[in-house]
Design a protein around this motif. Sequence first.
Motif, short mmCIF file in Angstrom:
data_model
loop_
_atom_site.label_atom_id
_atom_site.label_comp_id
_atom_site.label_asym_id
_atom_site.label_seq_id
_atom_site.Cartn_x
_atom_site.Cartn_y
_atom_site.Cartn_z
N ASN A 373 21.28 -27.12 -33.41
CA ASN A 373 22.34 -28.11 -33.60
C ASN A 373 22.41 -28.55 -35.06
OD1 ASN A 373 20.42 -30.23 -34.05
ND2 ASN A 373 20.19 -30.49 -31.84
N GLU A 374 23.44 -29.33 -35.38
CA GLU A 374 23.69 -29.70 -36.78
C GLU A 374 22.55 -30.53 -37.36
OE1 GLU A 374 27.92 -31.05 -37.31
OE2 GLU A 374 28.08 -30.28 -35.26
N HIS A 375 21.91 -31.36 -36.54
CA HIS A 375 20.77 -32.15 -37.02
C HIS A 375 19.63 -31.24 -37.46
CE1 HIS A 375 17.72 -35.32 -37.20
NE2 HIS A 375 16.96 -34.56 -36.43
N ARG A 376 19.35 -30.21 -36.65
CA ARG A 376 18.28 -29.28 -37.00
C ARG A 376 18.66 -28.41 -38.19
NH1 ARG A 376 13.16 -29.20 -35.44
NH2 ARG A 376 13.11 -27.05 -34.67
N ILE A 377 19.93 -28.06 -38.29
CA ILE A 377 20.38 -27.29 -39.46
C ILE A 377 20.20 -28.11 -40.72
CG2 ILE A 377 22.45 -26.39 -40.60
CD1 ILE A 377 23.32 -25.35 -37.82
N ALA A 378 20.51 -29.41 -40.66
CA ALA A 378 20.29 -30.27 -41.83
C ALA A 378 18.80 -30.32 -42.17
CB ALA A 378 20.83 -31.68 -41.55
N GLN A 379 17.94 -30.35 -41.16
CA GLN A 379 16.49 -30.32 -41.39
C GLN A 379 16.09 -29.02 -42.08
OE1 GLN A 379 14.10 -31.18 -37.89
NE2 GLN A 379 12.40 -29.93 -38.65
N ALA A 380 16.70 -27.90 -41.66
CA ALA A 380 16.40 -26.62 -42.29
C ALA A 380 16.80 -26.62 -43.76
CB ALA A 380 17.12 -25.50 -41.54
N VAL A 381 17.96 -27.17 -44.06
CA VAL A 381 18.42 -27.24 -45.46
C VAL A 381 17.46 -28.07 -46.30
CG1 VAL A 381 20.26 -28.08 -46.98
CG2 VAL A 381 20.84 -26.84 -44.89
N ARG A 382 16.99 -29.18 -45.75
CA ARG A 382 16.03 -30.02 -46.49
C ARG A 382 14.74 -29.24 -46.72
NH1 ARG A 382 17.99 -33.96 -42.84
NH2 ARG A 382 16.11 -33.78 -41.53
N GLY A 383 14.31 -28.48 -45.71
CA GLY A 383 13.10 -27.69 -45.87
C GLY A 383 13.25 -26.64 -46.95
N ILE A 384 14.41 -26.00 -47.01
CA ILE A 384 14.66 -24.98 -48.04
C ILE A 384 14.69 -25.62 -49.42
CG2 ILE A 384 16.35 -23.33 -48.90
CD1 ILE A 384 17.09 -22.81 -45.92
N ARG A 385 15.32 -26.77 -49.53
CA ARG A 385 15.35 -27.47 -50.83
C ARG A 385 13.94 -27.85 -51.28
NH1 ARG A 385 18.53 -33.00 -50.79
NH2 ARG A 385 16.76 -33.44 -49.41
N ARG A 386 13.13 -28.27 -50.34
CA ARG A 386 11.76 -28.66 -50.67
C ARG A 386 10.91 -27.43 -51.04
NH1 ARG A 386 10.53 -30.19 -45.97
NH2 ARG A 386 9.41 -28.28 -45.39
N GLY A 387 11.08 -26.37 -50.28
CA GLY A 387 10.21 -25.20 -50.49
C GLY A 387 10.66 -24.26 -51.59
#
Length: 392
Positions: A373-387
């Motif tokens: 879902n969109e909430h989890r996709i936003a979490q994925a984007v944050r993870g990519i930005r962090r990593g």
Amino acid sequence: MEFRRIPGLPPYVFTIIDGLKQEARRAGKDIVDLGFGNPDIPSPAVAVEKLAEAAHNSRNHRYSSSRGIPKLREAIAARYAKEYGVQLDPGRHVIATIGAKEGFSHLMWVLLQPGDVALVPSPSYPIHIWGPYFAGADARQITIGTSGADYVDAVMGAWEYGWPKPRVVVLCFPHNPTTTTVTRPDLQRLVDWARERDVVLVHDFAYADVWFDGERPPSILECEGALECAVELYSMTKSFSMAGWRMAFLLGNAEVVGALAKLKSYLDYGSFQPVQIAATVTLNEAADYPAEVNAVYEARRDALCDGLTRIGWEVPRPRGTMFVWARIPEQFRSEGSIGFATRLVRECDVAVSPGVGFGPDGDGHVRFALIENEHRIAQAVRGIRRGLPGLA
């Protein structure tokens, strides 16, 4: 012990990422899984209710028909008439298959033999390459390009200069994994060309109902003369979010459909009859459900593409499929798609599919599946930005 056909199969690279994902989860990490294209949207309620009802009737526990029950074939023919203006005879132009992969694989058995050639897209959904090989034939990989016109032109050129002359052309629009689309005029060009050369066109239309921005993908059967040379695989997996039900169809040229029916009469008795009954009711009574599914995927597409753009990873916005095909950022490109996908799991808590799993032409890319879902996709984007801090 020696085996046939499977020794030549390469390692299934997706299992590498799956193993890393499971390892990370055992270590307590929350991995956002955007790898395997396994729909998470529920199947229509009417399908589930009808399945349960039909399963309670012991008469439905007996062998069914490998062609599919008549009302099911009538229902899919009616859908094609309504959605595409294509008139199909349910008795001659339609056969039910146990998922599109089963239908495609066995179709290759009746169209190809050792010494024959099929032209297939590259990169490609793996069965499009390996289906011809399982039939003992050669699969020549043709670069998909950035548009359907590119692939059509490349196919025509490959046929002209190749030997032996290919007798099957495989196409898939909207395309998995690249999301490339095609226009009806380009499909018509291919149909006209194939009719003159006795080439069979096999269109995997798995993403018929997953399209965005008002650009509806055409069925090849809409083209004039298509029934002379073309067949199409239509699946309820993505359109109706019925992946585990394994319900699909081969539609089109009567001779080809009949040949597959003859082979399947020796191999199976069709899907469990309650599944066929439920699929029939779904096609008739939940015809608008694909639009609901589509709206979910479009919102997820926007969330992922907009999010990646904000953090400095520019990716094309797909016009169809449930995927985003992303070129690996330049600073990580030398790692290859397996190395980069491994990095995303270990440093970003995000699982994706490495592009090389779809053939050598895919190695500079990774594929995101829109299955969270969109909430989890936003979490994925944050993870990519962090990593991957170098993106910004």
